[in-house]
Motif scaffolding. Structure first.
Motif, PDB file in Angstrom:
ATOM      1  N   THR A  14       2.027  -3.380  -5.191  1.00 38.30           N
ATOM      2  CA  THR A  14       1.046  -4.353  -5.680  1.00 38.30           C
ATOM      3  C   THR A  14       0.733  -4.170  -7.155  1.00 38.30           C
ATOM      4  N   SER A  15       1.164  -3.071  -7.745  1.00 40.88           N
ATOM      5  CA  SER A  15       0.882  -2.830  -9.168  1.00 40.88           C
ATOM      6  C   SER A  15       1.590  -3.830 -10.072  1.00 40.88           C
ATOM      7  N   ILE A  16       2.575  -4.563  -9.547  1.00 39.24           N
ATOM      8  CA  ILE A  16       3.287  -5.542 -10.382  1.00 39.24           C
ATOM      9  C   ILE A  16       2.650  -6.926 -10.305  1.00 39.24           C
ATOM     10  N   LEU A  17       1.596  -7.107  -9.488  1.00 39.31           N
ATOM     11  CA  LEU A  17       0.985  -8.422  -9.337  1.00 39.31           C
ATOM     12  C   LEU A  17       0.332  -8.900 -10.622  1.00 39.31           C
ATOM     13  N   SER A  18      -0.409  -8.008 -11.259  1.00 37.20           N
ATOM     14  CA  SER A  18      -1.091  -8.351 -12.511  1.00 37.20           C
ATOM     15  C   SER A  18      -1.683  -7.085 -13.105  1.00 37.20           C
ATOM     16  N   LYS A  19      -2.260  -7.210 -14.301  1.00 39.07           N
ATOM     17  CA  LYS A  19      -2.900  -6.047 -14.922  1.00 39.07           C
ATOM     18  C   LYS A  19      -4.063  -5.551 -14.071  1.00 39.07           C
ATOM     19  N   ARG A  20      -4.731  -6.487 -13.400  1.00 44.49           N
ATOM     20  CA  ARG A  20      -5.861  -6.113 -12.535  1.00 44.49           C
ATOM     21  C   ARG A  20      -5.432  -5.129 -11.442  1.00 44.49           C
ATOM     22  N   TRP A  21      -4.197  -5.267 -10.965  1.00 46.10           N
ATOM     23  CA  TRP A  21      -3.715  -4.466  -9.850  1.00 46.10           C
ATOM     24  C   TRP A  21      -2.957  -3.217 -10.288  1.00 46.10           C
ATOM     25  N   ARG A  22      -2.691  -3.092 -11.555  1.00 47.70           N
ATOM     26  CA  ARG A  22      -1.744  -2.082 -12.015  1.00 47.70           C
ATOM     27  C   ARG A  22      -2.086  -0.668 -11.569  1.00 47.70           C
ATOM     28  N   TYR A  23      -3.363  -0.310 -11.658  1.00 51.49           N
ATOM     29  CA  TYR A  23      -3.728   1.082 -11.344  1.00 51.49           C
ATOM     30  C   TYR A  23      -4.594   1.217 -10.088  1.00 51.49           C
ATOM     31  N   LEU A  24      -4.801   0.114  -9.369  1.00 52.47           N
ATOM     32  CA  LEU A  24      -5.665   0.170  -8.196  1.00 52.47           C
ATOM     33  C   LEU A  24      -5.142   1.129  -7.131  1.00 52.47           C
ATOM     34  N   SER A  38      -8.177 -11.049  -6.506  1.00 52.03           N
ATOM     35  CA  SER A  38      -8.287 -10.094  -7.615  1.00 52.03           C
ATOM     36  C   SER A  38      -9.723  -9.921  -8.073  1.00 52.03           C
ATOM     37  N   GLY A  39     -10.577 -10.876  -7.712  1.00 55.60           N
ATOM     38  CA  GLY A  39     -11.980 -10.772  -8.085  1.00 55.60           C
ATOM     39  C   GLY A  39     -12.814  -9.934  -7.144  1.00 55.60           C
ATOM     40  N   LEU A  40     -12.197  -9.456  -6.080  1.00 46.49           N
ATOM     41  CA  LEU A  40     -12.931  -8.592  -5.149  1.00 46.49           C
ATOM     42  C   LEU A  40     -13.287  -7.267  -5.823  1.00 46.49           C
ATOM     43  N   PRO A  41     -14.366  -6.626  -5.388  1.00 47.49           N
ATOM     44  CA  PRO A  41     -14.726  -5.314  -5.949  1.00 47.49           C
ATOM     45  C   PRO A  41     -13.629  -4.278  -5.708  1.00 47.49           C
ATOM     46  N   ASP A  42     -13.553  -3.290  -6.573  1.00 55.15           N
ATOM     47  CA  ASP A  42     -12.528  -2.246  -6.441  1.00 55.15           C
ATOM     48  C   ASP A  42     -12.585  -1.555  -5.083  1.00 55.15           C
ATOM     49  N   THR A  43     -13.783  -1.300  -4.588  1.00 55.90           N
ATOM     50  CA  THR A  43     -13.901  -0.564  -3.330  1.00 55.90           C
ATOM     51  C   THR A  43     -13.249  -1.317  -2.172  1.00 55.90           C
ATOM     52  N   ILE A  44     -13.393  -2.655  -2.164  1.00 56.05           N
ATOM     53  CA  ILE A  44     -12.772  -3.455  -1.108  1.00 56.05           C
ATOM     54  C   ILE A  44     -11.261  -3.463  -1.260  1.00 56.05           C
ATOM     55  N   LEU A  45     -10.783  -3.604  -2.495  1.00 55.46           N
ATOM     56  CA  LEU A  45      -9.340  -3.590  -2.728  1.00 55.46           C
ATOM     57  C   LEU A  45      -8.740  -2.232  -2.381  1.00 55.46           C
ATOM     58  N   HIS A  46      -9.458  -1.162  -2.668  1.00 59.93           N
ATOM     59  CA  HIS A  46      -8.976   0.176  -2.307  1.00 59.93           C
ATOM     60  C   HIS A  46      -8.854   0.306  -0.783  1.00 59.93           C
ATOM     61  N   ASN A  47      -9.834  -0.260  -0.066  1.00 59.41           N
ATOM     62  CA  ASN A  47      -9.785  -0.207   1.399  1.00 59.41           C
ATOM     63  C   ASN A  47      -8.605  -1.010   1.943  1.00 59.41           C
ATOM     64  N   ILE A  48      -8.345  -2.160   1.333  1.00 56.56           N
ATOM     65  CA  ILE A  48      -7.212  -2.992   1.758  1.00 56.56           C
ATOM     66  C   ILE A  48      -5.898  -2.262   1.523  1.00 56.56           C
ATOM     67  N   LEU A  49      -5.743  -1.695   0.330  1.00 56.86           N
ATOM     68  CA  LEU A  49      -4.500  -1.001  -0.007  1.00 56.86           C
ATOM     69  C   LEU A  49      -4.304   0.249   0.849  1.00 56.86           C
ATOM     70  N   SER A  50      -5.399   0.848   1.272  1.00 54.47           N
ATOM     71  CA  SER A  50      -5.310   2.059   2.088  1.00 54.47           C
ATOM     72  C   SER A  50      -4.794   1.764   3.496  1.00 54.47           C
ATOM     73  N   LEU A  51      -4.806   0.494   3.891  1.00 54.52           N
ATOM     74  CA  LEU A  51      -4.270   0.105   5.196  1.00 54.52           C
ATOM     75  C   LEU A  51      -2.759  -0.052   5.166  1.00 54.52           C
ATOM     76  N   LEU A  52      -2.189  -0.074   3.968  1.00 55.37           N
ATOM     77  CA  LEU A  52      -0.748  -0.258   3.811  1.00 55.37           C
ATOM     78  C   LEU A  52      -0.020   1.072   3.715  1.00 55.37           C
TER      79      LEU A  52
END
Length: 343
Positions: free
Chosen positions: A52-62, A30-44
């Protein structure tokens, strides 16, 4: 668990350690930069990215800022589901065990409305075209308005035990008995498109009067049916900077000639296509580097004009493993001798 494993493997790629502890409010991923998390989520697939929006508040809108939307009706119609993050977006329709066509349409529409469409670079859609064709047109139009770089569209089999009713106007191979597949005209004039992939389950593609893929570099056609010589020639000639062309298991109706003329083409694949036996194949590709030809029968004639600096030529007259494509009169020794005179 699938999402977590993917996130952990992606974090290792960037040399981040991953520690998951039940009850903790944060983790290393969750501490990764938004750009990296966006790239990871884009592979799914988009369904899993939203979960993944239910993981935590950090992930809610990613997920709303991912650059790839990937909708597959087979995932949507599966019988087991993880919650979709309903607490984060209560207006997202929650899938049930069995769905109607309307609920899938509502789902895709809602995702389009909630995500940041300015960030979308890739749009993938796999569905029953003849059940959703009114919306497929709209979704492709919206994707084109977002200036997508890659479009991947696949028609799935028209019958699924979770979908009712079965469409009697579509046969087992997904071929419409009444009309061809029609895409919006804006698709054929899209300036931003660089990669186009289509799997039409042997349905005929309808070409507009005017067209031009001026930015298209990769064209991958699987199980696409063409009505005549002009349709294939028109499509290929409308791509002036095309670099990669692949035609797999395509059907060429009423073709006397298959003409491939592309001055920027570097890779050409023709594999398992139906209708070439009565065709003359004419290839003009001055800078071609890779040529793959897999068929079980000879065409009527060949005219090959390609680069003398070609690096890879793969000619296979055993063809792909589709028994119904076999030619009972086929003799590989005669075919090879004939090809050697052209190469």
């Amino acid at each position: 668990m699938e999402v977590r494993k993917l996130l952990e493997s992606s974090a290792k790629k960037y040399n981040f350690s991953t520690t998951w502890t039940v009850g903790e409010t944060s983790d290393k991923i969750s501490g990764l930069p938004d750009t990296i998390l966006h790239n990871i989520l884009s592979l799914l697939p988009t369904k899993y990215a939203i979960q993944t929006s239910i993981l935590s508040k950090r992930w809610r809108y990613l997920w709303a800022s991912i650059h790839c939307l990937d909708f597959d009706h087979k995932l949507f119609y599966s019988s087991v589901y993880i919650p979709l993050g309903y607490d984060a977006f209560p207006f997202l329709p929650v899938p049930e065990t069995k769905h109607t066509n309307a609920s899938f349409i509502e789902y895709v529409d809602t995702v389009f409305m909630l995500c940041d469409t300015s960030k979308i670079q890739r749009f993938c859609l796999s569905c029953f075209y003849y059940s959703y064709k009114s919306r497929v047109d709209t979704w492709i139009r919206v994707a084109i308005m977002c200036n997508v770089r890659e479009l991947d569209f696949s028609i799935q089999e028209p019958y699924d035990p979770y979908v009712e009713p079965y469409d009697p106007h579509v046969d087992f191979a997904g071929i419409s008995l009444e009309e061809p597949v029609r895409f919006p005209h804006t698709l054929f004039t899209c300036e931003s498109l660089e990669v186009l992939k289509m799997n039409l389950k042997w349905s005929i593609i309808k070409m507009p009067t005017t067209m031009g893929f001026h930015g298209l570099k990769t064209l991958h056609l699987v199980e696409v049916a063409f009505s005549d010589d002009n349709s294939t020639k028109k499509l290929i000639s409308s791509c002036p900077i095309l670099e990669i062309l692949s035609m797999e298991k395509c059907t060429l109706y009423k073709h006397q000639n298959l003409f491939v003329s592309a001055h920027k083409l570097r890779s050409l694949t023709i594999s398992g296509c139906v209708g070439l036996k009565e065709c003359k194949i004419m290839i003009s590709t001055p800078i071609l580097l890779s040529f793959k030809y897999m068929q079980t029968s000879m065409a009527q004639d060949y005219s090959l004009d390609y680069s003398s600096s070609i690096l890879n030529v793969d000619i296979d007259f055993d063809g792909p493993d589709y028994p119904w494509w076999r030619d009972d009169d086929f003799r590989s020794d005669v075919v090879i001798d004939s090809w050697l005179s052209f190469v």
